[in-house]
Motif scaffolding. Structure first.
Motif, PDB file in Angstrom:
ATOM      1  N   LEU A  43       2.392  11.009  -4.533  1.00  0.00           N
ATOM      2  CA  LEU A  43       3.460  12.105  -4.353  1.00  0.00           C
ATOM      3  C   LEU A  43       4.512  12.312  -5.227  1.00  0.00           C
ATOM      4  CD1 LEU A  43       4.622  10.705  -0.027  1.00  0.00           C
ATOM      5  CD2 LEU A  43       2.964  13.120  -0.845  1.00  0.00           C
ATOM      6  N   GLU A  44       5.441  10.894  -6.057  1.00  0.00           N
ATOM      7  CA  GLU A  44       6.669  10.254  -6.938  1.00  0.00           C
ATOM      8  C   GLU A  44       5.129  11.797  -7.823  1.00  0.00           C
ATOM      9  OE1 GLU A  44       7.555   7.174  -7.642  1.00  0.00           O
ATOM     10  OE2 GLU A  44       8.268   7.197  -5.413  1.00  0.00           O
ATOM     11  N   ASN A  45       3.865  11.267  -8.233  1.00  0.00           N
ATOM     12  CA  ASN A  45       3.102  12.107  -8.909  1.00  0.00           C
ATOM     13  C   ASN A  45       2.468  12.787  -9.420  1.00  0.00           C
ATOM     14  OD1 ASN A  45       3.942  10.336 -11.124  1.00  0.00           O
ATOM     15  ND2 ASN A  45       2.668   8.408 -10.816  1.00  0.00           N
ATOM     16  N   GLY A  46       2.599  14.023  -8.049  1.00  0.00           N
ATOM     17  CA  GLY A  46       2.180  14.501  -7.507  1.00  0.00           C
ATOM     18  C   GLY A  46       2.117  15.605  -8.042  1.00  0.00           C
ATOM     19  N   ASP A  47       1.625  16.991  -7.636  1.00  0.00           N
ATOM     20  CA  ASP A  47       2.079  18.226  -7.990  1.00  0.00           C
ATOM     21  C   ASP A  47       2.800  19.340  -6.511  1.00  0.00           C
ATOM     22  OD1 ASP A  47       0.024  19.932  -6.182  1.00  0.00           O
ATOM     23  OD2 ASP A  47      -1.174  19.663  -7.966  1.00  0.00           O
ATOM     24  N   GLN A  48       2.715  20.616  -7.301  1.00  0.00           N
ATOM     25  CA  GLN A  48       3.545  21.532  -5.351  1.00  0.00           C
ATOM     26  C   GLN A  48       3.093  21.358  -4.752  1.00  0.00           C
ATOM     27  OE1 GLN A  48       4.070  25.342  -6.229  1.00  0.00           O
ATOM     28  NE2 GLN A  48       2.530  25.123  -7.293  1.00  0.00           N
ATOM     29  N   PHE A  49       2.359  20.549  -4.982  1.00  0.00           N
ATOM     30  CA  PHE A  49       1.499  20.442  -3.540  1.00  0.00           C
ATOM     31  C   PHE A  49       0.978  19.176  -2.880  1.00  0.00           C
ATOM     32  CE2 PHE A  49      -0.165  24.387  -4.926  1.00  0.00           C
ATOM     33  CZ  PHE A  49       0.354  25.804  -3.774  1.00  0.00           C
ATOM     34  N   SER A  50       1.575  18.436  -3.266  1.00  0.00           N
ATOM     35  CA  SER A  50       1.575  16.809  -2.735  1.00  0.00           C
ATOM     36  C   SER A  50       1.066  16.297  -2.095  1.00  0.00           C
ATOM     37  CB  SER A  50       2.023  16.083  -4.230  1.00  0.00           C
ATOM     38  OG  SER A  50       3.439  16.123  -3.903  1.00  0.00           O
ATOM     39  N   GLN A  51       0.029  15.762  -1.174  1.00  0.00           N
ATOM     40  CA  GLN A  51       0.435  14.693  -0.178  1.00  0.00           C
ATOM     41  C   GLN A  51      -1.017  13.579  -0.096  1.00  0.00           C
ATOM     42  OE1 GLN A  51      -1.652  17.869   2.202  1.00  0.00           O
ATOM     43  NE2 GLN A  51      -3.468  16.683   2.622  1.00  0.00           N
ATOM     44  N   VAL A  52      -0.260  12.275   0.465  1.00  0.00           N
ATOM     45  CA  VAL A  52      -1.563  11.177   0.496  1.00  0.00           C
ATOM     46  C   VAL A  52      -2.623  11.689   1.587  1.00  0.00           C
ATOM     47  CG1 VAL A  52      -0.971   9.208   1.330  1.00  0.00           C
ATOM     48  CG2 VAL A  52       0.819  10.242   0.520  1.00  0.00           C
ATOM     49  N   PRO A  53      -3.387  11.525   0.854  1.00  0.00           N
ATOM     50  CA  PRO A  53      -5.158  11.704   1.309  1.00  0.00           C
ATOM     51  C   PRO A  53      -5.000  10.761   3.003  1.00  0.00           C
ATOM     52  CG  PRO A  53      -5.303  10.945  -0.188  1.00  0.00           C
ATOM     53  CD  PRO A  53      -3.662  10.917  -0.315  1.00  0.00           C
ATOM     54  N   GLU A  54      -5.144  11.593   4.205  1.00  0.00           N
ATOM     55  CA  GLU A  54      -5.874  10.855   5.397  1.00  0.00           C
ATOM     56  C   GLU A  54      -6.931  11.601   5.948  1.00  0.00           C
ATOM     57  OE1 GLU A  54      -2.408  10.783   7.407  1.00  0.00           O
ATOM     58  OE2 GLU A  54      -1.746  13.201   7.121  1.00  0.00           O
ATOM     59  N   GLY A  55      -7.277  10.714   7.090  1.00  0.00           N
ATOM     60  CA  GLY A  55      -8.424  10.546   7.683  1.00  0.00           C
ATOM     61  C   GLY A  55      -9.018  10.645   8.286  1.00  0.00           C
TER      62      GLY A  55
ATOM     63  N   PRO B 266     -10.529   6.077   4.487  1.00  0.00           N
ATOM     64  CA  PRO B 266      -9.964   4.562   5.185  1.00  0.00           C
ATOM     65  C   PRO B 266      -8.582   4.473   4.995  1.00  0.00           C
ATOM     66  CG  PRO B 266     -12.626   3.999   3.927  1.00  0.00           C
ATOM     67  CD  PRO B 266     -11.628   5.688   3.846  1.00  0.00           C
ATOM     68  N   LYS B 267      -8.371   3.757   6.364  1.00  0.00           N
ATOM     69  CA  LYS B 267      -6.456   3.268   6.049  1.00  0.00           C
ATOM     70  C   LYS B 267      -6.581   1.853   4.991  1.00  0.00           C
ATOM     71  CE  LYS B 267      -2.399   2.319   8.860  1.00  0.00           C
ATOM     72  NZ  LYS B 267      -1.893   1.753   8.092  1.00  0.00           N
ATOM     73  N   LEU B 268      -5.172   1.964   3.621  1.00  0.00           N
ATOM     74  CA  LEU B 268      -5.871   0.631   2.794  1.00  0.00           C
ATOM     75  C   LEU B 268      -4.592  -0.671   3.690  1.00  0.00           C
ATOM     76  CD1 LEU B 268      -3.906   1.963  -0.170  1.00  0.00           C
ATOM     77  CD2 LEU B 268      -6.271   1.757   0.125  1.00  0.00           C
ATOM     78  N   VAL B 269      -5.407  -1.332   4.038  1.00  0.00           N
ATOM     79  CA  VAL B 269      -4.163  -2.693   4.220  1.00  0.00           C
ATOM     80  C   VAL B 269      -2.934  -3.147   3.630  1.00  0.00           C
ATOM     81  CG1 VAL B 269      -6.483  -3.911   5.367  1.00  0.00           C
ATOM     82  CG2 VAL B 269      -6.208  -4.425   3.076  1.00  0.00           C
ATOM     83  N   ASP B 270      -2.314  -3.709   4.082  1.00  0.00           N
ATOM     84  CA  ASP B 270      -0.782  -3.786   3.020  1.00  0.00           C
ATOM     85  C   ASP B 270      -1.365  -4.999   2.024  1.00  0.00           C
ATOM     86  OD1 ASP B 270       2.126  -2.792   2.568  1.00  0.00           O
ATOM     87  OD2 ASP B 270       2.888  -4.649   3.433  1.00  0.00           O
ATOM     88  N   ARG B 271      -2.003  -5.498   2.274  1.00  0.00           N
ATOM     89  CA  ARG B 271      -2.480  -6.367   1.079  1.00  0.00           C
ATOM     90  C   ARG B 271      -3.727  -7.370   1.016  1.00  0.00           C
ATOM     91  NH1 ARG B 271       1.694  -9.459  -1.149  1.00  0.00           N
ATOM     92  NH2 ARG B 271       0.779 -10.960  -1.762  1.00  0.00           N
TER      93      ARG B 271
ATOM     94  N   ALA C 172       1.206  -1.107  -0.350  1.00  0.00           N
ATOM     95  CA  ALA C 172      -0.228   0.321   0.236  1.00  0.00           C
ATOM     96  C   ALA C 172       0.718   1.050   0.326  1.00  0.00           C
ATOM     97  CB  ALA C 172      -1.168   0.254   1.466  1.00  0.00           C
ATOM     98  N   GLU C 173       1.479   1.425   1.072  1.00  0.00           N
ATOM     99  CA  GLU C 173       2.663   2.172   1.099  1.00  0.00           C
ATOM    100  C   GLU C 173       3.100   2.413  -0.350  1.00  0.00           C
ATOM    101  OE1 GLU C 173       4.998   2.711   4.748  1.00  0.00           O
ATOM    102  OE2 GLU C 173       6.053   4.721   4.280  1.00  0.00           O
ATOM    103  N   VAL C 174       4.055   2.114  -0.696  1.00  0.00           N
ATOM    104  CA  VAL C 174       4.648   2.305  -2.826  1.00  0.00           C
ATOM    105  C   VAL C 174       3.532   3.099  -2.801  1.00  0.00           C
ATOM    106  CG1 VAL C 174       5.697   0.803  -4.242  1.00  0.00           C
ATOM    107  CG2 VAL C 174       6.273   0.333  -1.419  1.00  0.00           C
ATOM    108  N   VAL C 175       2.103   2.071  -3.366  1.00  0.00           N
ATOM    109  CA  VAL C 175       1.342   2.374  -4.612  1.00  0.00           C
ATOM    110  C   VAL C 175       1.255   4.254  -4.029  1.00  0.00           C
ATOM    111  CG1 VAL C 175      -0.373   2.309  -5.745  1.00  0.00           C
ATOM    112  CG2 VAL C 175       0.691   0.949  -5.490  1.00  0.00           C
ATOM    113  N   LEU C 176       0.264   4.378  -3.088  1.00  0.00           N
ATOM    114  CA  LEU C 176       0.288   5.191  -2.360  1.00  0.00           C
ATOM    115  C   LEU C 176       1.172   6.476  -1.681  1.00  0.00           C
ATOM    116  CD1 LEU C 176      -1.707   4.874   0.934  1.00  0.00           C
ATOM    117  CD2 LEU C 176      -2.567   5.404  -0.793  1.00  0.00           C
ATOM    118  N   ASN C 177       2.560   6.353  -2.312  1.00  0.00           N
ATOM    119  CA  ASN C 177       3.646   7.322  -2.482  1.00  0.00           C
ATOM    120  C   ASN C 177       3.761   7.524  -4.148  1.00  0.00           C
ATOM    121  OD1 ASN C 177       4.352   7.909   0.050  1.00  0.00           O
ATOM    122  ND2 ASN C 177       6.085   6.582   0.242  1.00  0.00           N
TER     123      ASN C 177
END
Ligand code: SF4
Length: 180
Positions: free
Chosen positions: A111-123, A128-133, A102-107
């Motif tokens: 982040l890597e493909n985001g713009d200058q204000f890129s961030q991983v959505p959370e709240g 909902p938090k992704l499970v790793d597998r 999950a973390e690799v895909v979220l990043n």
């Protein structure tokens, strides 16, 4: 005779399985006086109710909300149907497992493909938090019936619903257990 209490649940899937359910067309009219759809993306129920007879579960288990919902559904449902290849095997949704979790895909996405204000959505309580597998439904709860296909063709869905309505074992065989 009591009406069948039917639910459908949408986990990590594209909703194509639900579209195939709607492809039952006039059969849905035929069974309208025998079935109550008590929970589904296609009705306006907010809470999963008690005493559900059959639940069609579309999609793989991809986040913590899915985990919670599945346990909730299992404790309130007589017959749980793993509905479509994503539910049965992980299928398309589980491709992310091959990319490193999950973390690799979220990043990569945010982040890597985001713009200058890129961030991983959370709240908490919002995203909902992704499970790793990603996992299929039967790896989390007991499944009574497997209904494969991507999506399952409408006649195959009908086969299961007719068997349940007639009080027969809805287990599928032969051509009806093909993937894809
Ligand atoms: Fe979509 Fe196919 Fe998965 Fe159903 S099985 S949710 S149609 S990708």
């Amino acid at each position: 005779m009591a009406r069948l209490r039917l639910a459908t649940l949408w986990l990590g899937g594209c909703s194509g399985c639900h579209m195939s359910f709607l492809d039952l067309d006039e059969f849905l009219i035929d069974i309208a006086d025998k079935v109550d759809v008590v929970y589904s993306p296609v009705v306006d129920a907010k809470e999963y109710p008690d005493n559900v007879d059959v639940a069609l579960v579309e999609g793989a288990v991809a986040n913590e909300e899915h985990l919670e919902m599945l346990h909730h559904l299992r404790s309130r449902t007589k017959t749980v149907v793993s509905f479509g290849d994503c539910a049965v095997t992980g299928n398309v949704t589980a491709i992310r497992n091959m990319l490193g979790g999950a973390e690799v895909v979220l990043n990569r996405v945010y982040l890597e493909n985001g713009d200058q204000f890129s961030q991983v959505p959370e709240g908490d309580g919002i995203v909902p938090k992704l499970v790793d597998r990603v996992t299929p439904v039967h790896s989390i709860i007991h499944v009574d019936v497997y209904l494969p296909g991507c999506p399952p063709p409408a006649p195959r869905i009908k086969e299961v619903l007719v068997a349940v309505l007639e009080g027969r074992d809805p287990t599928l065989h032969g051509e009806n257990i093909r993937f894809g």
